[in-house]
Structures are given as structure tokens and as C-alpha cells.
Design a protein around this motif. Structure first.
Motif, PDB file in Angstrom:
ATOM      1  N   THR A  68       0.990  -1.159   0.119  1.00 21.23           N
ATOM      2  CA  THR A  68      -0.077  -0.142   0.107  1.00 21.23           C
ATOM      3  C   THR A  68       1.000   1.146   0.063  1.00 21.23           C
ATOM      4  O   THR A  68       1.549   1.664   1.025  1.00 21.23           O
ATOM      5  CB  THR A  68      -1.042  -0.098   1.201  1.00 21.23           C
ATOM      6  N   ASP A 110       0.690   5.742  -0.136  1.00 21.46           N
ATOM      7  CA  ASP A 110       0.003   7.143  -0.066  1.00 21.46           C
ATOM      8  C   ASP A 110       1.067   8.020  -0.803  1.00 21.46           C
ATOM      9  O   ASP A 110       1.747   7.977  -0.050  1.00 21.46           O
ATOM     10  CB  ASP A 110      -0.917   7.442   1.051  1.00 21.46           C
ATOM     11  N   ARG A 158      -7.474   1.015  -6.129  1.00 17.90           N
ATOM     12  CA  ARG A 158      -7.169   3.126  -5.332  1.00 17.90           C
ATOM     13  C   ARG A 158      -7.675   2.759  -4.330  1.00 17.90           C
ATOM     14  O   ARG A 158      -8.677   2.237  -4.005  1.00 17.90           O
ATOM     15  CB  ARG A 158      -7.398   4.115  -6.493  1.00 17.90           C
ATOM     16  N   GLN A 159      -7.058   3.543  -3.506  1.00 20.30           N
ATOM     17  CA  GLN A 159      -7.190   3.634  -2.016  1.00 20.30           C
ATOM     18  C   GLN A 159      -8.788   4.268  -2.085  1.00 20.30           C
ATOM     19  O   GLN A 159      -9.209   5.483  -3.021  1.00 20.30           O
ATOM     20  CB  GLN A 159      -6.385   4.112  -0.992  1.00 20.30           C
ATOM     21  N   GLU A 213     -10.161   7.377  -0.562  1.00 18.44           N
ATOM     22  CA  GLU A 213      -9.833   8.772  -0.156  1.00 18.44           C
ATOM     23  C   GLU A 213     -10.024   9.382   0.480  1.00 18.44           C
ATOM     24  O   GLU A 213     -11.541   9.528   0.160  1.00 18.44           O
ATOM     25  CB  GLU A 213      -8.189   9.000  -1.657  1.00 18.44           C
ATOM     26  N   ARG A 218      -2.423  -0.830  -3.555  1.00 22.93           N
ATOM     27  CA  ARG A 218      -3.260   0.086  -3.152  1.00 22.93           C
ATOM     28  C   ARG A 218      -2.811   1.461  -3.115  1.00 22.93           C
ATOM     29  O   ARG A 218      -1.973   0.817  -2.585  1.00 22.93           O
ATOM     30  CB  ARG A 218      -4.161  -0.127  -2.136  1.00 22.93           C
ATOM     31  N   TYR A 219      -2.739   2.575  -3.667  1.00 22.46           N
ATOM     32  CA  TYR A 219      -2.546   3.720  -4.398  1.00 22.46           C
ATOM     33  C   TYR A 219      -3.767   4.385  -3.778  1.00 22.46           C
ATOM     34  O   TYR A 219      -4.896   4.424  -3.665  1.00 22.46           O
ATOM     35  CB  TYR A 219      -2.263   3.305  -5.397  1.00 22.46           C
ATOM     36  N   GLY A 220      -2.956   5.651  -3.546  1.00 20.30           N
ATOM     37  CA  GLY A 220      -4.020   6.185  -2.729  1.00 20.30           C
ATOM     38  C   GLY A 220      -3.101   8.244  -2.914  1.00 20.30           C
ATOM     39  O   GLY A 220      -1.724   8.224  -3.042  1.00 20.30           O
TER      40      GLY A 220
END
Length: 385
Positions: A161, A163, A206-207, A209, A247-249
Motif C-alpha cells: 500500500t 500513499d 485505488r485507495q 481517499e 493499493r495507491y492513494g
């Protein structure tokens, strides 16, 4: 690719960022590379060429003249185009490059344009042997390669993960402003159906957000609706080294809540005004095409992305940072992308298709940018929460 007169052609070299890219190549490209600038105004091209130290070819080409675009693309190994807004002016250049089997690079940050090109030209690009790589400037190299750099600091085979938080101070040119207004006016078109991806047990998302206070940065953070997360997630889906689950934010960070609120209000106002032709025209008059911040203003500009990553029990914080993001740094990123294709294409993992910078050039471009002075580093302290 058969022999062609030019290794790299900068299309739109008479524009603000195009001039900066030509100047960067003038000083940093190896002497044996054959470089050319292209645009629709012969007098302006001659003026630009006269200010460069090495000889550049001069090609007349216009998006309104398909034959000129095809002639330009057929003469080049790599076409780097700065001509936007891309949603309005970019597709003919893509089509010409694919038809000629030339590689194509741009600086777009327009999601609808990228979606349309992927849906329309993926098969044709693969068939022609053309590499089409969008977002080779500030959108979205610091994010795309910043995530890749972060991945390299993490263990493999575990869920990851990340961010990302953006901070910065910069001005912008008429061309950039026009692209942003055009993207707001067009909105995100419904994605066309695409062939199903190969079956995979990997999860890439996608996170969820939300606005929050980032304790390690001591900043307020707001979800940042740029094209960057879309590009980073495309790279993650294509690269197994991003782990079985990724996962990415993506956020903008600022010290002050009032500043955050003012930024949101300003963007919302521009988005609203961009929706109608009359108010959109008035907006575009604020930043005429071809204009941009002077050298003194750019010298005071800066940006920083901080990435907080978790991979199992491992925590890491990385940073990508630099000077003026939209112009000086974008010129370096775009020019080094073109140089990577011109000099190291035989080393690339993909030989055709519509790619991201991380999937097309990945570690090779990362190494080039680091050697050129772009800062990627692991920082001390601060953990994701």
C-alpha cells in the motif's frame, strides 16, 4: 525501424515548453543524435534554431494538415509533441506516428484523451511497432516513477500500500492552462469496452481517499484528482513486481486549512466556468497561448512528492523532489524520455503498444533521470498510519 533522417523531433518547439525541451536536448543529447524541431510557423522555427548551439532540422507540420504530420512522423524515430490541448489537437499526431511506425511521447494530463487513445489505437500501435507513451512530464513521471522507486525499496511477494502526497509552488503557461481548462470542459468520458485482461489473482485498486491530517508530514491532505493515480495503477496492473495486492492513494498536502479550502474553491470555480463556451473563452484570455513564467519565477518554484509505503511489516518513506515542475523539470523529464527511446530502445521490455513510463522505460528512465539530477531518495522518519 528503417533508417530515418531524425532520431528525435520536438513537435510544438515554438511553444513555451517546447523551446525549453529543445534547449535541454541542445545541451544534453549526444553529438551523434540527429535532432529536429517542428511546427507550423517557419519563421518561428528559424528563430528557435538560431538560438541553439547545435544544428537542428526544421520541419513544417500542423495538426490541420494530415500530410505534414505523416511526413514528420515518417522522418522520425521518436516524436515528442507539446501541442495541446491534447483532447483537441493530440489524436492526429498519435495516428500519424502509429501509421509511420514512429514512437510517440507527449505531456498530456488529460484523462479523457488518454482513455480515448488507448481504446482506439492499442491494436494498431502493437501492429505497427510504435510505442505510444503519454504523460512524460510532471504529469505523471514523479508519481509513476516515484512509485516504482518506492517499490524497489520494499520486499517482494507481499501486499503493498502506498500513499503519495504532493506539495509545491509554481506558476503555469498559457498552454498548460488551456489543457487544464479543456480537460475540465470535456470531463471524463465513459470508457469504451476493452478486451478482458488475462486472468490474474493479483489485486490492484485505488485507495478509498478522504481528507485527513497527515501526522508525519504535519499537513492537511485532500484527494488530488489528477491523472497521476490512473497512470500509477496502470503500471501496477502490468508489472508483477508491484506485489500480489497493490493499493495507491493520491493527495495534495498543505500546512493551512484555509489554503486548502481556497485551492478547492478556486479549482471548482474554474471547472464551473470551463463548462460554457463564453466563460471558457474568457478564462483562456487570462493566460494567452505561448506565454509562461519567466526564469526568475521558475527559479523560485519547487515541488515534492512524499510516498508512505507499507509492505507486510516493512515501512518506508521516499521522496521525489525538484525545482520548477511544469517547465524546467518537465523539459528534463520529457527530453530524457525521448533520449531513452532514441538511445536505449533495444533494452526496453516492450517494443510496441500504449504504455506508461514505468512499463515502457521503467528502471532505465529512472536511472537516466537520477543521473540528470532529478531527486529520488529514501527519507528518514515518518510512518504511514
Amino acid at each position: 525501424m528503417r533508417a530515418r533522417p531524425w532520431d528525435i523531433v520536438v513537435f510544438g518547439a515554438t511553444g513555451f515548453v517546447g523551446r525549453l525541451i529543445a534547449a535541454y536536448l541542445d545541451h544534453h543529447a549526444p553529438a551523434h543524435l540527429r535532432l529536429a524541431i517542428a511546427g507550423r510557423d517557419a519563421n518561428k522555427l528559424a528563430e528557435i534554431a538560431a538560438g541553439l548551439d547545435r544544428p537542428f532540422g526544421k520541419l513544417i507540420a500542423s495538426v490541420d494538415d494530415p500530410a505534414s504530420l505523416h511526413a514528420m512522423a515518417a522522418s522520425a524515430r521518436v516524436v515528442l509533441t507539446t501541442v495541446g490541448p491534447y483532447a483537441k489537437l493530440g489524436e492526429p499526431v498519435v495516428a500519424a506516428c502509429i501509421a509511420a511506425g514512429a514512437d510517440y511521447l507527449d505531456l498530456t494530463g488529460e484523462p479523457a484523451f488518454v482513455d480515448r487513445i488507448r481504446a482506439t489505437y492499442e491494436e494498431a500501435a502493437r501492429a505497427s511497432g510504435s510505442l505510444v507513451i503519454h504523460c512524460c512530464g510532471f504529469d505523471s513521471i514523479p508519481t509513476d516513477l516515484g512509485v516504482l522507486f518506492t517499490i524497489k525499496q520494499l520486499p517482494t511477494g507481499v501486499p503493498i500500500t502506498i500513499d503519495g502526497y504532493f506539495e509545491g509552488k509554481a506558476s503555469f503557461s498559457g498552454g498548460t492552462f488551456a489543457s487544464a481548462v479543456g480537460a475540465m470542459a470535456e470531463g471524463r468520458a465513459p470508457r469504451r469496452p476493452r478486451p478482458p485482461a488475462p486472468a490474474s489473482d493479483r489485486v490492484v485498486k485505488r485507495q478509498r481517499e478522504r481528507p485527513h491530517y497527515q501526522k508525519a508530514l504535519r499537513r492537511w491532505a485532500l484527494p488530488l484528482p489528477t491523472i497521476d493515480p490512473q497512470i500509477a495503477l496502470r503500471s501496477a496492473r502490468a508489472r508483477a513486481d508491484y506485489g500480489p495486492e497493490f493499493r495507491y492513494g493520491h493527495y495534495m498536502a498543505t500546512r493551512s486549512l484555509p489554503t486548502l479550502a481556497a485551492t478547492v474553491a478556486g479549482v471548482a470555480a474554474v471547472a464551473l466556468l470551463a463548462r460554457t463556451a463564453l466563460t471558457r473563452a474568457l478564462l483562456l484570455r487570462l493566460r494567452p497561448s505561448g506565454t509562461g513564467p519567466d526564469e526568475a519565477t521558475r527559479g523560485k518554484s519547487w515541488y515534492r512528492f512524499t510516498f508512505f509505503a507499507r509492505a507486510g511489516d516493512t515501512r518506508v518513506v521516499t521522496e521525489v523532489a525538484g525545482g520548477d515542475p511544469g517547465y524546467d523539470e518537465t523539459a528534463r523529464m520529457a527530453a530524457e524520455s525521448a533520449l531513452c527511446l532514441a538511445l536505449q530502445r533495444h533494452e526496453l521490455p516492450h517494443t510496441s503498444g500504449i504504455q506508461t513510463t514505468a512499463t515502457a522505460m521503467g528502471e532505465l528512465l529512472l536511472a537516466r533521470l537520477q543521473a540528470a539530477g532529478m531527486s529520488f531518495r529514501v527519507t528518514e522518519g515518518g510512518l504511514a498510519t
